[in-house]
Structure formats: structure tokens, C-alpha cells
Design an enzyme around this catalytic site. Structure first.
Site, PDB file in Angstrom:
ATOM      1  N   CYS A 183       1.859 -37.809  -0.893  1.00 53.40           N
ATOM      2  CA  CYS A 183       2.801 -38.365   0.071  1.00 53.40           C
ATOM      3  C   CYS A 183       4.156 -38.374  -0.613  1.00 53.40           C
ATOM      4  O   CYS A 183       4.411 -39.211  -1.473  1.00 53.40           O
ATOM      5  CB  CYS A 183       2.403 -39.781   0.500  1.00 53.40           C
ATOM      6  SG  CYS A 183       3.667 -40.560   1.531  1.00 53.40           S
ATOM      7  N   CYS A 211       6.388 -41.729   0.271  1.00 51.02           N
ATOM      8  CA  CYS A 211       6.065 -43.062  -0.251  1.00 51.02           C
ATOM      9  C   CYS A 211       4.725 -42.970  -0.954  1.00 51.02           C
ATOM     10  O   CYS A 211       4.634 -42.349  -2.004  1.00 51.02           O
ATOM     11  CB  CYS A 211       6.080 -44.118   0.844  1.00 51.02           C
ATOM     12  SG  CYS A 211       5.271 -43.635   2.388  1.00 51.02           S
ATOM     13  N   SER A 212       3.679 -43.591  -0.398  1.00 54.13           N
ATOM     14  CA  SER A 212       2.382 -43.500  -1.054  1.00 54.13           C
ATOM     15  C   SER A 212       1.269 -43.607  -0.027  1.00 54.13           C
ATOM     16  O   SER A 212       0.261 -44.249  -0.262  1.00 54.13           O
ATOM     17  CB  SER A 212       2.239 -44.603  -2.108  1.00 54.13           C
ATOM     18  OG  SER A 212       2.452 -45.868  -1.505  1.00 54.13           O
ATOM     19  N   CYS A 213       1.437 -42.966   1.139  1.00 52.52           N
ATOM     20  CA  CYS A 213       0.400 -42.988   2.174  1.00 52.52           C
ATOM     21  C   CYS A 213      -0.916 -42.491   1.599  1.00 52.52           C
ATOM     22  O   CYS A 213      -0.957 -41.470   0.910  1.00 52.52           O
ATOM     23  CB  CYS A 213       0.819 -42.117   3.357  1.00 52.52           C
ATOM     24  SG  CYS A 213       2.274 -42.746   4.201  1.00 52.52           S
TER      25      CYS A 213
END
Lengths: 115, 215
Positions: free
Chosen positions: B121, B124-126
Site C-alpha cells: 500500500c 499508507c498501510s492498507c
């Protein structure tokens, strides 16, 4: 820039289409270009894909607009969301035959042959 | 047994266990920590949620582990009809197994001899937390997020995975509402194994795509 990477036809319909929402403008296999614009605030179109051409891998369905949701609005009307496939070589100039699939909302896409 | 192991620290400031004292967490709260405390206390004060409900929800998230994803992969390996349903609608297939994935919209991508999939991702950090638990720290690092879309083969090589030139690498940038599960290739050596045994070789990293199962 080469031909956008191939996508395999999917044997099933997208699972998350909303009844009554606007039909997706692009079909799997369509060549599309990511618009160069910028939203004034939160957006989920990665900067590195702006202006790049790829091919629709699948229609994911309809989803609320994140540029509205981020400011406590309801995100309606929901928008078609696509997975678009790009060739690494087109993005960076090298990359063998490798690809990147990214999720892009319809209002960020235009036909690949648009002026 | 304080001295039967390798030391890479000096012996000043040792605690009772003869290991160094951990630094006290005396730094001021960050902006995000202050915000979290303020919102949480307001939710409790206004009766929106109780402290117990918040703790229970945290416990619920902490209880999610990659073992859930491994069960899904093992089922896909042993049941071709299930695999077809998983690839068509990942969330529905998980629910079918009794794994509640809430609002998660899961896209399962299958590794083959011709294609290797890896998930990142960049924004962000999906991450499919409802299926794999919390993401590893490296998944959230700028280095992983930026380099995986720029030079995926080099990143994979640093994880110890060399993808043959005859295999296409497909990077999946999780930029919006989908979350991704990589279905690795079942090792030939695991032929005839039952689901439970198969699940044991499906690690978190295999389901992100930075590793492949080994027997």
C-alpha cells in the site's frame, strides 16, 4: 511507451456493484489514462500514476468517494472503482514484463486515446 | 544463566536479570497519542461506548492472526470449487468458512508458474487485518512502500525470494477499498497433506507475497 499490459478476462461479474448507481464507463480490457489533476485534500490516486496509461483489469464495484468521506460527508453518489494494470517499464523505463495493479476511481480516468 | 549467551551490550546499568534496563517511556505524548486518549475519553464520558467495549474491540483485533488466512489458503489448495469462489469474491468465501471479515472487500490473487503476486500500500498501510491480523512494521515502512512499486524483484530478493525471469511479477497497490490475499503455489512436496497440515506452512509473508511456502 509500449502497449499497456494484457489482462486476463475474468469468468465472473464484479461482486460489489450497487443497484441503481451509474453503470461503469469502462469495461475490463479498456485502455485508460489517469488524469493529471489533484484533489484539494485527501485523495487515493497515487501521485506516481498521474498521467499514466494502463488497462482496466476489473471493475471492483461501486464505492463511496474517499475525497468526500475524508471530510465527514457521505461520499454519495458512489463511484465505480477499477483495478487498472500498468507496466513497470512504462512507469520507470525498465521492469521486464512486470506490472502494477492499482485501484482508481472512475472520475480519475479518461479513455487512453483522449486528447 | 546470565553469561551463557552472546552479548552485544556492555554491562553498565544492568537490571536484576543482568540484562540492560529498558529505557523509561518518559518522552512526551505524540500528537496522535493525545488525540487518541482525548477521543477515547470523550466517547466514554458521553456514553457512546464503554471502556469495556473499547477494550473488547481491541482484544478482538489482537486475536486476529495470520492463521485465519492460512486456513483459507489451505482450503483453496484442497478444494478447487472453493478456490474458484475465493477468486470471484474473497469476502464471501471467507464467510462461507465462518471467518467474519466485517466490511473487508477481499481480492484473492493466485500465484502460478507464470505469475507471482506481491501486495503493497503505497499511500499508507492498507492490509487485510480481519484476515491476517496487524501488519508487520516493515509493511508500513517508506522503504517497502516506495521500492516495491519501483523495483519489486530487488525487494523480493532481499526477503530471500528470487523470482525466475520466466515468471511475471504482479504488484498490487492497495490504494482504495480492496484488500489483498496472495494464494501461494502449493509445494509439490506437500501432496496428499490434509488442510490442517497445509495451513501450517502458509506464513503471513507468503500471503503478502514476499515469501513462498517451504516444506
Amino acid at each position: 511507451m509500449g502497449e499497456p499490459p494484457a489482462v486476463a478476462p475474468r469468468a465472473f461479474d464484479p461482486p460489489y456493484l450497487a443497484p441503481g448507481a451509474a453503470a461503469p464507463r469502462f469495461a475490463p480490457g479498456a485502455v485508460v489514462r489517469v488524469k493529471r489533476g489533484a484533489a484539494p485534500g485527501h485523495m487515493r490516486t497515487p501521485w506516481y500514476l498521474r498521467g499514466r496509461t494502463g488497462r482496466v483489469e476489473r471493475v471492483c464495484g461501486h464505492f463511496a468517494n474517499p475525497e468526500e468521506l475524508a471530510y465527514r460527508r457521505d461520499g454519495e453518489p458512489v463511484l465505480p472503482l477499477y483495478r487498472v494494470r500498468f507496466a513497470l517499464a512504462d512507469l520507470w523505463g525498465d521492469g521486464d514484463g512486470d506490472t502494477i495493479d492499482a485501484e482508481i476511481f472512475e472520475h480519475w480516468l479518461e479513455p487512453g486515446d483522449a486528447p | 544463566m546470565p553469561h551463557d549467551h552472546h552479548h552485544d551490550h556492555d554491562h553498565r546499568g544492568l537490571g536484576p536479570s543482568s540484562h540492560p534496563c529498558r529505557a523509561d517511556q518518559d518522552a512526551p505524548l505524540t500528537e496522535a497519542q493525545r488525540l487518541e486518549i482525548a477521543v477515547r475519553e470523550l466517547l466514554v464520558e458521553k456514553g457512546v461506548a464503554t471502556a469495556a467495549e473499547i477494550a473488547a474491540q481491541i482484544a478482538r483485533m489482537d486475536a486476529r492472526t495470520p492463521a485465519l488466512g492460512a486456513q483459507v489458503v489451505a482450503r483453496a489448495w484442497t478444494d478447487p470449487a472453493f478456490k474458484a469462489r475465493l477468486l470471484a469474491d474473497g469476502s464471501a468465501a471467507c464467510r462461507e468458512m465462518g471467518i467474519e471479515v466485517d466490511a473487508l472487500k477481499l481480492v484473492a490473487v493466485e500465484n502460478t508458474e507464470a505469475e507471482h503476486n506481491v501486495v503493497v500500500c503505497t499511500l499508507c498501510s492498507c492490509y487485510p487485518r480481519n484476515l491476517l491480523g496487524l501488519p508487520p512494521d516493515w509493511y508500513k515502512s517508506r522503504a517497502y512502500r516506495s521500492r516495491t512499486v519501483r523495483e519489486p524483484r530487488r525487494v523480493l530478493a532481499e526477503f530471500g525470494l528470487t523470482v525466475p525471469g520466466t515468471t511475471t511479477v504482479r504488484v498490487h497497490d492497495s490504494t482504495a477499498d480492496m484488500r489483498y490475499l496472495v494464494v501461494p503455489r502449493r509445494p509439490d512436496a506437500a501432496a496428499g497433506w490434509d488442510e490442517e497440515r497445509l495451513a501450517g506452512i502458509v506464513t503471513r509473508d507468503c500471503m503478502i507475497g514476499v515469501a513462498v511456502p517451504s516444506v
